[in-house]
Design a protein around this motif. Structure first.
Motif, PDB file in Angstrom:
ATOM      1  N   THR A  96       2.436  10.255  32.459  1.00 39.83           N
ATOM      2  CA  THR A  96       2.099  11.714  32.334  1.00 39.83           C
ATOM      3  C   THR A  96       2.908  12.210  31.393  1.00 39.83           C
ATOM      4  OG1 THR A  96       1.976  11.319  34.951  1.00 39.83           O
ATOM      5  CG2 THR A  96       2.488  13.631  34.031  1.00 39.83           C
ATOM      6  N   ILE A  97       2.163  12.999  30.609  1.00 36.37           N
ATOM      7  CA  ILE A  97       2.638  13.757  29.687  1.00 36.37           C
ATOM      8  C   ILE A  97       2.779  15.389  29.728  1.00 36.37           C
ATOM      9  CG2 ILE A  97       2.188  14.542  27.115  1.00 36.37           C
ATOM     10  CD1 ILE A  97       0.715  12.101  27.053  1.00 36.37           C
ATOM     11  N   GLY A  98       4.045  15.665  29.621  1.00 36.83           N
ATOM     12  CA  GLY A  98       4.339  17.163  29.738  1.00 36.83           C
ATOM     13  C   GLY A  98       4.346  18.014  28.621  1.00 36.83           C
ATOM     14  N   GLU A  99       3.360  18.804  28.136  1.00 35.10           N
ATOM     15  CA  GLU A  99       3.186  19.558  26.995  1.00 35.10           C
ATOM     16  C   GLU A  99       3.817  20.584  26.995  1.00 35.10           C
ATOM     17  OE1 GLU A  99       2.921  18.156  24.233  1.00 35.10           O
ATOM     18  OE2 GLU A  99       1.726  16.138  24.320  1.00 35.10           O
ATOM     19  N   PRO A 100       4.713  21.328  26.188  1.00 33.86           N
ATOM     20  CA  PRO A 100       5.233  22.697  26.291  1.00 33.86           C
ATOM     21  C   PRO A 100       4.050  23.531  26.124  1.00 33.86           C
ATOM     22  CG  PRO A 100       6.293  21.228  24.693  1.00 33.86           C
ATOM     23  CD  PRO A 100       5.224  20.617  25.155  1.00 33.86           C
ATOM     24  N   ILE A 101       3.828  24.533  27.232  1.00 33.20           N
ATOM     25  CA  ILE A 101       2.964  25.525  26.902  1.00 33.20           C
ATOM     26  C   ILE A 101       3.088  26.408  25.673  1.00 33.20           C
ATOM     27  CG2 ILE A 101       1.908  27.699  28.003  1.00 33.20           C
ATOM     28  CD1 ILE A 101       2.351  26.398  30.889  1.00 33.20           C
ATOM     29  N   SER A 102       4.062  26.784  25.144  1.00 34.41           N
ATOM     30  CA  SER A 102       4.377  27.601  24.189  1.00 34.41           C
ATOM     31  C   SER A 102       4.025  26.902  22.800  1.00 34.41           C
ATOM     32  CB  SER A 102       5.874  28.002  23.905  1.00 34.41           C
ATOM     33  OG  SER A 102       6.644  26.714  23.741  1.00 34.41           O
ATOM     34  N   GLU A 103       3.558  25.660  22.805  1.00 36.93           N
ATOM     35  CA  GLU A 103       3.192  24.866  21.853  1.00 36.93           C
ATOM     36  C   GLU A 103       1.735  24.502  21.467  1.00 36.93           C
ATOM     37  OE1 GLU A 103       5.240  24.097  19.093  1.00 36.93           O
ATOM     38  OE2 GLU A 103       6.646  25.355  19.909  1.00 36.93           O
ATOM     39  N   CYS A 104       1.011  25.002  22.682  1.00 35.95           N
ATOM     40  CA  CYS A 104      -0.409  24.733  22.686  1.00 35.95           C
ATOM     41  C   CYS A 104      -0.966  25.356  21.529  1.00 35.95           C
ATOM     42  CB  CYS A 104      -1.080  25.626  24.045  1.00 35.95           C
ATOM     43  SG  CYS A 104      -2.834  25.161  23.980  1.00 35.95           S
ATOM     44  N   ALA A 162      -6.517  16.804  33.091  1.00 32.25           N
ATOM     45  CA  ALA A 162      -5.363  17.755  33.126  1.00 32.25           C
ATOM     46  C   ALA A 162      -5.014  18.002  34.589  1.00 32.25           C
ATOM     47  CB  ALA A 162      -6.083  19.096  32.871  1.00 32.25           C
ATOM     48  N   SER A 163      -3.513  18.095  34.913  1.00 35.88           N
ATOM     49  CA  SER A 163      -3.091  17.860  36.003  1.00 35.88           C
ATOM     50  C   SER A 163      -2.507  18.944  36.676  1.00 35.88           C
ATOM     51  CB  SER A 163      -2.025  16.755  35.828  1.00 35.88           C
ATOM     52  OG  SER A 163      -1.446  16.453  37.363  1.00 35.88           O
ATOM     53  N   ALA A 164      -1.364  19.616  36.056  1.00 32.93           N
ATOM     54  CA  ALA A 164      -0.829  20.877  36.601  1.00 32.93           C
ATOM     55  C   ALA A 164       0.085  21.497  35.801  1.00 32.93           C
ATOM     56  CB  ALA A 164       0.002  20.358  37.835  1.00 32.93           C
ATOM     57  N   VAL A 165       0.308  23.094  35.891  1.00 33.53           N
ATOM     58  CA  VAL A 165       1.101  23.968  34.967  1.00 33.53           C
ATOM     59  C   VAL A 165       2.472  24.058  36.186  1.00 33.53           C
ATOM     60  CG1 VAL A 165       1.507  25.856  34.228  1.00 33.53           C
ATOM     61  CG2 VAL A 165      -0.812  24.844  33.978  1.00 33.53           C
ATOM     62  N   VAL A 166       3.529  23.489  35.565  1.00 36.58           N
ATOM     63  CA  VAL A 166       4.903  23.412  36.221  1.00 36.58           C
ATOM     64  C   VAL A 166       5.771  24.171  35.285  1.00 36.58           C
ATOM     65  CG1 VAL A 166       6.491  22.450  37.505  1.00 36.58           C
ATOM     66  CG2 VAL A 166       4.265  21.583  37.776  1.00 36.58           C
ATOM     67  N   GLY A 167       6.359  25.309  35.678  1.00 40.37           N
ATOM     68  CA  GLY A 167       7.356  25.854  34.674  1.00 40.37           C
ATOM     69  C   GLY A 167       6.688  26.487  33.455  1.00 40.37           C
ATOM     70  N   SER A 168       7.396  25.632  32.492  1.00 41.41           N
ATOM     71  CA  SER A 168       7.008  26.083  31.018  1.00 41.41           C
ATOM     72  C   SER A 168       6.031  24.755  30.400  1.00 41.41           C
ATOM     73  CB  SER A 168       8.126  26.150  30.157  1.00 41.41           C
ATOM     74  OG  SER A 168       8.924  25.198  30.006  1.00 41.41           O
ATOM     75  N   LYS A 169       5.659  23.816  31.341  1.00 41.85           N
ATOM     76  CA  LYS A 169       4.974  22.799  30.657  1.00 41.85           C
ATOM     77  C   LYS A 169       3.601  22.640  31.514  1.00 41.85           C
ATOM     78  CE  LYS A 169       8.544  19.920  29.077  1.00 41.85           C
ATOM     79  NZ  LYS A 169       8.999  18.741  28.345  1.00 41.85           N
TER      80      LYS A 169
END
Length: 126
Positions: free
Chosen positions: A101-109, A85-92
């Motif tokens: 590095t994978i950026g997953e949309p927070i809204s899709e958790c 788990a790395s970081a929360v930046v904006g909406s990811k």
């Protein structure tokens, strides 16, 4: 109640009862009870870990936000595997692996991707 749940209840009861009677015990018996309680705590931890691996629940966003740099089992529409788990930046929320590095949309958790503390075990076949 499963065998694991029965064992957990037994260990918890052993610890409670030991604490209740300990003040009236001799020093030798206190030492023996303390050792038994330590074994019961170890058994509890092992049983709880086993249950968590067999039936893991997905991590919440709040839990993930607190796991900076910790390993998680990530499963999304492309694949699954261990990431940090790395970081929360904006909406990811970002997860890192050796080369990507994978950026997953927070809204899709919980919808298109899930993260776990442990790798989910496949269900046992009967």
């Amino acid at each position: 109640m499963t065998d694991e749940e029965k064992a957990i209840a037994w260990c918890e009861d052993l610890i409670v009862q030991s604490k209740e009677i300990m003040p009236q015990c001799s020093d030798a018996l206190k030492a023996e009870l303390a050792e038994q309680m330590e074994f019961a705590e170890t058994a509890l931890s092992t049983l709880r870990d086993r249950i968590a691996r067999q039936n893991p629940r997905p991590l919440t966003l709040d839990e993930l936000r607190k796991m900076d740099g910790e390993p998680v089992w990530l499963k999304d529409g492309i694949g699954e595997g261990w990431f940090l788990a790395s970081a929360v930046v904006g909406s990811k929320i970002y997860f890192c692996e050796k080369s990507i590095t994978i950026g997953e949309p927070i809204s899709e958790c919980g919808k298109t991707w899930l993260a776990y503390r442990t790798k989910p075990e496949p269900p046992e076949r009967s």
